[in-house]
Design an enzyme around this catalytic site. Structure first.
Site, PDB file in Angstrom:
ATOM      1  N   TYR A 150      64.524  15.676  24.755  1.00 51.55           N
ATOM      2  CA  TYR A 150      64.471  14.610  25.768  1.00 51.55           C
ATOM      3  C   TYR A 150      64.613  13.226  25.119  1.00 51.55           C
ATOM      4  CZ  TYR A 150      62.419  12.141  29.862  1.00 51.55           C
ATOM      5  OH  TYR A 150      62.166  11.315  30.932  1.00 51.55           O
ATOM      6  N   LYS A 154      67.492  10.600  25.937  1.00 50.51           N
ATOM      7  CA  LYS A 154      67.190   9.279  26.494  1.00 50.51           C
ATOM      8  C   LYS A 154      67.645   8.148  25.567  1.00 50.51           C
ATOM      9  CE  LYS A 154      65.481  10.334  30.494  1.00 50.51           C
ATOM     10  NZ  LYS A 154      66.420  10.227  31.648  1.00 50.51           N
TER      11      LYS A 154
HETATM   12  P1  NAP Z   1      61.346  14.505  39.109  1.00 49.32           P
HETATM   13  O1  NAP Z   1      60.256  14.128  40.055  1.00 49.32           O
HETATM   14  O2  NAP Z   1      61.266  15.778  38.344  1.00 49.32           O
HETATM   15  O3  NAP Z   1      62.733  14.428  39.911  1.00 49.32           O
HETATM   16  C1  NAP Z   1      63.949  14.713  39.263  1.00 49.32           C
HETATM   17  C2  NAP Z   1      64.950  15.165  40.299  1.00 49.32           C
HETATM   18  O4  NAP Z   1      66.192  15.465  39.620  1.00 49.32           O
HETATM   19  C3  NAP Z   1      64.509  16.453  41.015  1.00 49.32           C
HETATM   20  O5  NAP Z   1      64.645  16.314  42.407  1.00 49.32           O
HETATM   21  C4  NAP Z   1      65.457  17.498  40.434  1.00 49.32           C
HETATM   22  O6  NAP Z   1      65.786  18.542  41.323  1.00 49.32           O
HETATM   23  C5  NAP Z   1      66.694  16.664  40.167  1.00 49.32           C
HETATM   24  N1  NAP Z   1      67.608  17.364  39.271  1.00 49.32           N
HETATM   25  C6  NAP Z   1      67.300  18.088  38.164  1.00 49.32           C
HETATM   26  N2  NAP Z   1      68.404  18.620  37.625  1.00 49.32           N
HETATM   27  C7  NAP Z   1      69.444  18.237  38.405  1.00 49.32           C
HETATM   28  C8  NAP Z   1      70.835  18.485  38.368  1.00 49.32           C
HETATM   29  N3  NAP Z   1      71.391  19.245  37.406  1.00 49.32           N
HETATM   30  N4  NAP Z   1      71.613  17.942  39.338  1.00 49.32           N
HETATM   31  C9  NAP Z   1      71.077  17.200  40.315  1.00 49.32           C
HETATM   32  N5  NAP Z   1      69.758  16.923  40.402  1.00 49.32           N
HETATM   33  C10 NAP Z   1      68.948  17.443  39.455  1.00 49.32           C
HETATM   34  O7  NAP Z   1      61.552  13.370  37.988  1.00 49.32           O
HETATM   35  P2  NAP Z   1      61.124  11.810  37.936  1.00 49.32           P
HETATM   36  O8  NAP Z   1      59.844  11.726  37.236  1.00 49.32           O
HETATM   37  O9  NAP Z   1      61.322  11.174  39.255  1.00 49.32           O
HETATM   38  O10 NAP Z   1      62.238  11.281  36.911  1.00 49.32           O
HETATM   39  C11 NAP Z   1      63.462  10.698  37.315  1.00 49.32           C
HETATM   40  C12 NAP Z   1      64.196  10.174  36.086  1.00 49.32           C
HETATM   41  O11 NAP Z   1      63.371   9.231  35.407  1.00 49.32           O
HETATM   42  C13 NAP Z   1      64.526  11.258  35.064  1.00 49.32           C
HETATM   43  O12 NAP Z   1      65.767  10.971  34.459  1.00 49.32           O
HETATM   44  C14 NAP Z   1      63.411  11.119  34.063  1.00 49.32           C
HETATM   45  O13 NAP Z   1      63.780  11.626  32.811  1.00 49.32           O
HETATM   46  C15 NAP Z   1      63.204   9.620  34.060  1.00 49.32           C
HETATM   47  N6  NAP Z   1      61.887   9.199  33.574  1.00 49.32           N
HETATM   48  C16 NAP Z   1      60.729   9.612  34.199  1.00 49.32           C
HETATM   49  C17 NAP Z   1      59.501   9.183  33.695  1.00 49.32           C
HETATM   50  C18 NAP Z   1      58.198   9.588  34.329  1.00 49.32           C
HETATM   51  O14 NAP Z   1      57.137   9.254  33.755  1.00 49.32           O
HETATM   52  N7  NAP Z   1      58.175  10.290  35.449  1.00 49.32           N
HETATM   53  C19 NAP Z   1      59.453   8.350  32.576  1.00 49.32           C
HETATM   54  C20 NAP Z   1      60.634   7.959  31.975  1.00 49.32           C
HETATM   55  C21 NAP Z   1      61.847   8.375  32.484  1.00 49.32           C
HETATM   56  P3  NAP Z   1      64.918  19.904  41.338  1.00 49.32           P
HETATM   57  O15 NAP Z   1      63.626  19.532  41.977  1.00 49.32           O
HETATM   58  O16 NAP Z   1      65.725  20.851  42.172  1.00 49.32           O
HETATM   59  O17 NAP Z   1      64.779  20.336  39.912  1.00 49.32           O
END
Ligand code: NAP
Length: 249
Positions: A150, A154
């Site tokens: 990851y 990133k």
């Molecule tokens: P999340 O709640 O897990 O949501 C991610 C979404 O992406 C889910 O709806 C998932 O669908 C979808 N997804 C996964 N694989 C996919 C694919 N191949 N094609 C289309 N959609 C897909 O994640 P989040 O926490 O909101 O994170 C969103 C972004 O922010 C990510 O890039 C993450 O790495 C980044 N981020 C998050 C954090 C944090 O603390 N949460 C921190 C830094 C960066 P499914 O439910 O069907 O799997």
């Protein structure tokens, strides 16, 4: 003027908040996620607020699926000129236990996904002479134990963003990255489960490490995305904005 935005991974979490914020800003929004049916809540929130939204089921790591999805958005909403590459997964493990599948899955969704989506959308942006690209990086780009895959993806998003800024600037397209710190979503809930701690305790512990003494929420990231996608941010490109309650995670 109404622009057409695509937010990937917008069924929940940061993507859902960002889709709603971009709609509130006056854009029509394609809510893209793996399953079209999973996009229903986000689409309903947007349409209930009086804006236009379209649910699109697509796998961002699959080239044919991406081409179909972007063509459908262009046909049903109009030429997409705003793209938020937000879809993401985690497959955490210490390096010695990390499988090739864990590595490839993470590279595939974050890097290949952002590449395929951007390649498809830039065609419309260049034709329109205007565009905004926002890529989701993370404070994990600076290194994070248990996240070799990851963190590499990133950090890769940052290099990808800067290159897009260089290549597409002449067409009126900006590209920026947001690097969130700890944000309360299903993704961080899964991390708490993996570590065997309650989500509430996990949130409290992480918040205590943050200079502003709180966890982040999806709306914190949506606000930054809103700025990067605005008309007035046209002179801001190739930047990485850490939205983490302090200078580091
Ligand atoms: P999340 O709640 O897990 O949501 C991610 C979404 O992406 C889910 O709806 C998932 O669908 C979808 N997804 C996964 N694989 C996919 C694919 N191949 N094609 C289309 N959609 C897909 O994640 P989040 O926490 O909101 O994170 C969103 C972004 O922010 C990510 O890039 C993450 O790495 C980044 N981020 C998050 C954090 C944090 O603390 N949460 C921190 C830094 C960066 P499914 O439910 O069907 O799997």
């Amino acid at each position: 003027m109404t622009r057409i935005a695509i937010v990937t991974g917008a069924a929940r979490g940061i993507g859902a908040a960002t889709a709603q914020r971009l709609a509130a800003d006056g854009n029509a929004v394609a809510v893209l996620d793996l399953e079209e049916s999973a996009c229903a809540d986000t689409v309903a929130a947007i349409t209930d607020a009086g804006a236009r939204a379209l649910a699109v089921g697509a796998d961002v790591s699959d080239a044919a699926s991406v081409e179909r999805a972007v063509a459908r958005v262009a046909e049903e909403l109009g030429a997409p000129t705003i793209l938020v590459n937000n879809a993401g997964i985690i497959r955490d493990n210490l390096l010695f236990k990390m499988t090739e599948e864990d590595w490839d899955a993470v590279m595939s969704v974050h890097l290949r996904g952002a590449f395929l989506m951007t390649r498809a959308v830039q065609e419309h942006q260049v034709k329109e002479g205007w565009g905004r690209i926002v890529n989701l990086s993370s404070t994990s780009a600076l290194g994070n134990r248990g996240q070799a895959n990851y963190a590499a993806a990133k950090a890769g998003m940052q290099g990808f963003t800067k290159t897009l800024a260089l290549e597409l600037g002449r067409y009126g397209v900006t590209a920026n990255a947001i690097a969130p710190g700890f944000i309360v979503t299903d993704m961080t809930r899964a991390t708490a489960e993996r570590l065997g701690v309650s989500f509430d305790d996990f949130i409290a512990a992480r918040a205590a490490e943050v200079p502003v003494q709180r966890a982040g929420y999806p709306d914190d990231i949506a606000a930054a995305a809103s700025f990067f996608c605005s008309e007035e941010a046209g002179f801001v490109s190739g930047q990485v904005l850490y939205v983490a309650g302090g200078p580091r995670a």
